[in-house]
Design a protein around this motif. Structure first.
Motif, mmCIF file in Angstrom:
data_model
loop_
_atom_site.group_PDB
_atom_site.id
_atom_site.type_symbol
_atom_site.label_atom_id
_atom_site.label_comp_id
_atom_site.label_asym_id
_atom_site.label_seq_id
_atom_site.Cartn_x
_atom_site.Cartn_y
_atom_site.Cartn_z
ATOM 1 N N THR A 49 0.786 -1.222 0.071
ATOM 2 C CA THR A 49 0.078 -0.044 0.039
ATOM 3 C C THR A 49 0.840 1.277 0.130
ATOM 4 N N CYS A 50 1.980 1.291 0.884
ATOM 5 C CA CYS A 50 2.918 2.440 0.909
ATOM 6 C C CYS A 50 3.395 2.588 -0.756
ATOM 7 N N SER A 51 3.905 1.303 -1.380
ATOM 8 C CA SER A 51 4.475 1.616 -2.432
ATOM 9 C C SER A 51 3.478 2.292 -3.517
ATOM 10 N N VAL A 52 2.160 1.849 -3.486
ATOM 11 C CA VAL A 52 1.228 2.238 -4.462
ATOM 12 C C VAL A 52 0.977 3.746 -3.970
ATOM 13 N N LEU A 53 0.778 4.203 -2.719
ATOM 14 C CA LEU A 53 0.593 5.385 -2.484
ATOM 15 C C LEU A 53 1.434 6.297 -2.909
ATOM 16 N N ALA A 54 3.067 5.754 -2.945
ATOM 17 C CA ALA A 54 4.160 6.809 -3.464
ATOM 18 C C ALA A 54 4.216 6.876 -4.660
ATOM 19 N N ARG A 55 3.697 5.974 -5.435
ATOM 20 C CA ARG A 55 3.498 6.107 -7.021
ATOM 21 C C ARG A 55 2.382 7.027 -7.279
ATOM 22 N N ALA A 56 1.368 6.994 -6.537
ATOM 23 C CA ALA A 56 0.018 7.952 -6.710
ATOM 24 C C ALA A 56 0.473 9.429 -6.490
ATOM 25 N N PHE A 57 1.426 9.745 -5.353
ATOM 26 C CA PHE A 57 1.795 10.910 -4.892
ATOM 27 C C PHE A 57 2.606 11.625 -5.907
ATOM 28 N N GLN A 58 3.042 10.896 -6.582
ATOM 29 C CA GLN A 58 4.200 11.629 -7.603
ATOM 30 C C GLN A 58 3.503 11.818 -8.915
ATOM 31 N N LYS A 59 2.033 11.539 -8.804
ATOM 32 C CA LYS A 59 1.313 12.390 -9.813
ATOM 33 C C LYS A 59 0.729 13.584 -9.502
ATOM 34 N N ASP A 60 0.360 14.405 -10.247
ATOM 35 C CA ASP A 60 -0.381 15.613 -9.737
ATOM 36 C C ASP A 60 -1.713 15.243 -9.326
ATOM 37 N N ILE A 61 -1.925 15.449 -8.172
ATOM 38 C CA ILE A 61 -2.944 15.448 -7.382
ATOM 39 C C ILE A 61 -3.290 16.657 -6.675
ATOM 40 N N THR A 62 -4.613 16.733 -6.248
ATOM 41 C CA THR A 62 -5.221 17.905 -5.567
ATOM 42 C C THR A 62 -5.280 17.756 -4.151
ATOM 43 N N PHE A 63 -4.507 16.861 -3.469
ATOM 44 C CA PHE A 63 -4.538 17.011 -2.123
ATOM 45 C C PHE A 63 -3.344 17.776 -1.638
ATOM 46 N N THR A 64 -3.801 18.794 -0.552
ATOM 47 C CA THR A 64 -2.666 19.468 -0.288
ATOM 48 C C THR A 64 -2.269 19.574 1.458
ATOM 49 N N ASP A 65 -3.034 18.615 1.943
ATOM 50 C CA ASP A 65 -2.809 18.122 3.267
ATOM 51 C C ASP A 65 -3.014 16.630 3.457
ATOM 52 N N VAL A 66 -2.122 16.122 3.908
ATOM 53 C CA VAL A 66 -2.002 14.642 4.051
ATOM 54 C C VAL A 66 -1.597 14.273 5.716
ATOM 55 N N SER A 67 -2.579 13.343 6.230
ATOM 56 C CA SER A 67 -2.254 12.885 7.297
ATOM 57 C C SER A 67 -1.939 11.488 7.662
ATOM 58 N N LEU A 68 -0.899 11.206 8.141
ATOM 59 C CA LEU A 68 -0.520 9.705 8.225
ATOM 60 C C LEU A 68 0.177 9.503 9.652
ATOM 61 N N SER A 69 -0.692 10.036 10.502
ATOM 62 C CA SER A 69 -0.406 9.748 11.965
ATOM 63 C C SER A 69 -0.815 8.367 12.596
ATOM 64 N N ASP A 70 0.078 7.848 13.457
ATOM 65 C CA ASP A 70 -0.364 6.521 14.003
ATOM 66 C C ASP A 70 -0.654 5.504 12.916
ATOM 67 N N CYS A 71 0.165 5.531 11.936
ATOM 68 C CA CYS A 71 -0.158 4.370 10.732
ATOM 69 C C CYS A 71 0.821 3.128 11.018
ATOM 70 N N MET A 72 1.750 3.269 12.066
ATOM 71 C CA MET A 72 2.770 2.005 12.110
ATOM 72 C C MET A 72 3.620 1.511 11.029
ATOM 73 N N LEU A 73 4.138 2.486 10.393
ATOM 74 C CA LEU A 73 4.705 2.242 9.056
ATOM 75 C C LEU A 73 6.152 1.453 9.497
ATOM 76 N N GLY A 77 8.484 0.574 4.131
ATOM 77 C CA GLY A 77 7.196 1.341 3.946
ATOM 78 C C GLY A 77 7.267 2.873 4.046
ATOM 79 N N ALA A 78 7.947 3.199 5.133
ATOM 80 C CA ALA A 78 8.300 4.671 5.449
ATOM 81 C C ALA A 78 9.200 5.338 4.348
ATOM 82 N N LYS A 79 10.272 4.346 4.013
ATOM 83 C CA LYS A 79 11.339 4.641 3.095
ATOM 84 C C LYS A 79 10.642 4.887 1.704
ATOM 85 N N VAL A 80 9.736 3.990 1.173
ATOM 86 C CA VAL A 80 9.209 3.983 -0.309
ATOM 87 C C VAL A 80 8.080 5.431 -0.263
ATOM 88 N N LEU A 81 7.491 5.578 0.953
ATOM 89 C CA LEU A 81 6.356 6.511 0.936
ATOM 90 C C LEU A 81 7.244 7.806 0.911
#
Length: 688
Positions: A49-73, A77-81
């Motif tokens: 999931t972290c790898s997929v989210l990392a690839r998605a974040f590399q594209k142009d998206i409309t999110f300006t605020d991303v909260s990943l608190s307490d995700c137990m990365l 996973g943290a490195k890839v994300l």
């Protein structure tokens, strides 16, 4: 938002990864709320999931605020994300609270700060970044090279004074960070001084939170003053920037107005010049037409003068002929007179001749008469031709006079028209010169007015700059004055401390002298002490027994504390897999347990002090038991008072134990209670 959801699902399909339903649900909620915030807090994100989210974040998206608190990365996973977020260009706020980042994740976080150009706020609370020295150094290097981040939250990250020195070095090079939160770390006195030195060079930090770092109050006050100065400086700079923008706008409007006026003036000048060109063109056309008419008149006059010359030549020729004819006529008359005279003489001679010659003479006379008639007719013809020629000459003279009169009239008309045209041309030139002078004067006036306005604006700017510089100088003077007052206060404190030490030395010497005098007086009473020595020894043995019991109680309490520590470790292992719903309860319990631990530590310190005092009292009792009885009686009273205090403290300890038994239910969730215990123990300080 729908695009990001489709991107996430398509990337999962391409990579053969099963989409995580909770992540899809959160994305769907953000899309339904039309929000620019992606909240994945509390979601247990796998590596795929972290790898997929990392690839998605590399594209142009409309999110300006991303909260990943307490995700137990996990570490990977943290490195890839974080690697995927390095190439993101839209996320401005990133929350990574409570993910327990490892060394590799912290290093990639430094790379993220060095590469990302859009991130403005970063939350890294409860991640223990200070544990990894080399990785935290890389993080600080990335922070030093970052030029966009304005807010950084590093609460509860076990940062010691070494980490504070690296962070201070990064703050010396960073020029954009304004808010830094370092609460509940282990920075200490050295770290506080290093941060204070760094803030002397960094003028951008306006808010620095350092509560719970064991930093002395004077250092905290100095840091607060420095951040206050920075805040005042930033507000002054913002006000100056606003005033400068207003002045620049006013100057630009004035320039636009002046340029518009100059353009309108140039347009009027161009229109006047065009009118002058048109008038010149029309006058030149009129002058050309008049010149052509004058040339025609001149050609006509030239032709008439040529004809007049020809007639004058013909008249001269006819006069010459007339003169020749007159001469010929006079010559003929002279010859006729001569012939008459000769004939008269000949007649006289011929009369004397014979009558034979009369006939010849008659014939000759007839011939002369005929010749004379012929000559007379020729003379008449010549006189008639002469009269005709005179008439022609008179006609030609009259015609020449009329032509001369016409030429004079044409010349007068030509001079009048030339004078009128010259007058018009002079008037046009005068008007052109006046317009030129007027336009030049207007341009000079406009230039002088513009220069005056520019000088006025420059004067205002210079005055504002001088005022700001004076204000800055005043602030610097105040800062220097405050520093001098601080140095004076420190010097006063040093002198007062030295005086207090001297006074303490004198008091100690005086106490020693008094004690010596008292001992000397008590030596006399030593003989009276032996009778009560056995009683005192018995009392001392009882006191030792009570002390041994107290030691046993303290040992038992330490064993209970160790058991609690082990129980806490077990609870920490058990509570790592619990949900985020208990976070509020955990925070509340943290506060209560922190207070309880504070009480326990205070009790322990008090017990240690009591132990030390008891040992000192035992030593004093041993010394004084061999010397004097009264001192033993005084110490016995003191020991009895101390024993009373010990009994009170034991009662307090029993009450605390009862409180601990009542709060046993809360201790089950206390996995971060002991601050100086396990490697995660420093994370147990209360959140704020």
């Amino acid at each position: 938002m729908q695009d990001f959801r489709q991107t996430y699902l398509s990337l999962c399909k391409e990579g053969g990864v099963k989409p995580q339903e909770s992540v899809v649900a959160q994305i769907q909620e953000s899309r339904a709320a039309h929000s620019s915030r992606l909240d994945l807090s509390g979601q247990s994100l796998s590596l795929d999931t972290c790898s997929v989210l990392a690839r998605a974040f590399q594209k142009d998206i409309t999110f300006t605020d991303v909260s990943l608190s307490d995700c137990m990365l996990s570490e990977e996973g943290a490195k890839v994300l974080l690697t995927g977020l390095c190439g993101n260009t839209t996320v401005k706020i990133l929350d990574l609270k409570g993910n327990n980042l490892k060394s590799a994740g912290v290093e990639v976080l430094g790379t993220l700060l060095a590469c990302n150009k859009t991130l403005r706020r970063l939350v890294l609370e409860w991640n223990a970044l200070g544990v990894w020295d080399e990785a935290f150094l890389a993080f600080c290097q990335g922070l030093a090279s970052n030029s966009m981040l304005t807010q950084l939250d590093l609460r509860n990250n076990q940062i010691n004074h070494h980490g504070a020195s690296e962070l201070a070095l990064a703050l010396k090079h960073n020029t954009t960070l304004e808010v830094l939160d370092l609460r509940w770390n282990n920075i200490g006195l050295l770290g506080g001084r290093i941060l204070l030195e760094a803030l002397q060079k960094n003028k951008r930090i306006v808010q620095l939170e350092l509560a719970g770092n064991n930093i002395p109050s004077d250092t905290l006050k100095a840091l607060e003053r420095t951040t206050g100065h920075n805040s005042d400086r930033q507000s002054t700079l913002r006000e100056n920037h606003r005033k400068t923008q207003v002045l620049s706008k006013e100057i630009q409007t004035l320039k636009d107005k002046k340029s518009h006026q100059v353009l309108s003036l140039m347009e009027t000048i161009d229109s006047q010049r065009e009118e002058i060109r048109c008038s010149k063109r029309s006058t030149s056309i009129q002058i050309g037409q008049l010149q052509e008419a004058l040339n025609e008149r001149k050609s006509a006059v030239n032709s008439l003068t040529a004809k007049l010359q020809m007639t004058e030549e013909a008249l001269a020729l006819s006069e010459q002929k007339n003169h020749n004819m007159v001469e010929l006529l006079t010559q003929v008359k002279v010859e006729k007179e001569e012939q008459r005279e000769r004939q008269s003489r000949e007649r006289k001679k011929e009369q004397e001749r014979n009558q034979n010659a009369e006939q010849e003479h008659s014939w000759w006379m007839v011939d002369c008469v005929l010749r004379e008639g012929k000559l007379f007719r020729e003379i008449q013809n010549l006189s008639e031709t002469n009269s005709q020629l005179r008439n022609k000459v008179e006609e030609m003279e009259r015609w020449c006079k009329s032509q001369q009169h016409q030429i004079f009239e044409l010349k007068q008309e030509l001079t009048n028209s030339t004078a009128e045209l010259n007058l018009r041309l002079a008037q046009a030139e005068d008007r052109l010169e006046t317009e030129k002078r007027r336009s030049k004067q207007a341009l000079r006036d406009m230039d002088s007015l513009r220069q005056k306005e520019v000088e006025h604006v420059n004067c205002n700017l210079e005055e504002s700059e001088r005022a700001l510089q004076e204000h800055i100088f005043k602030l610097e003077g105040q800062r220097i004055q405050l520093e001098e007052e601080l140095s004076k206060a420190k010097a006063g404190c040093v002198t007062e401390r030295a005086q207090a030490k001297e006074e303490l030395g004198r008091m100690r010497a005086q106490a020693r002298l008094e004690e010596q005098e008292h001992v000397s007086s008590l030596e006399e009473k030593l003989r009276l002490v032996h009778s009560s020595l056995q009683e005192v020894q018995l009392h001392c043995s009882q006191q030792k027994q009570t002390i041994s019991e107290f030691k046993a109680k303290t040992n038992h309490q330490s064993i209970e504390v160790d058991g609690l520590r082990r129980r806490i470790g077990e609870l920490q292992q058990e509570l790592l897999g619990k949900d985020q719903e208990k976070v509020a309860e955990v925070s509340q319990v943290r506060l209560e347990l922190q207070e309880q631990i504070g009480h326990l530590q205070a009790e322990r310190t008090l017990q240690r002090g009591l132990k030390e005092k008891i040992c000192a009292l035992e030593r004093e009792n041993k010394v004084l038991s061999s010397n004097h009885r009264e001192v033993l009686l005084d110490k016995e009273s003191e020991m009895s008072s101390m024993l009373e205090k010990l009994r009170l403290k034991e009662a307090d300890i029993r009450r605390m134990r009862e409180d601990e038994t009542n709060r046993a239910s809360y201790l089950q969730s206390a996995f971060l209670t002991y601050v100086q215990g396990s490697p995660l123990g420093h994370c147990s300080s209360p959140k704020k």
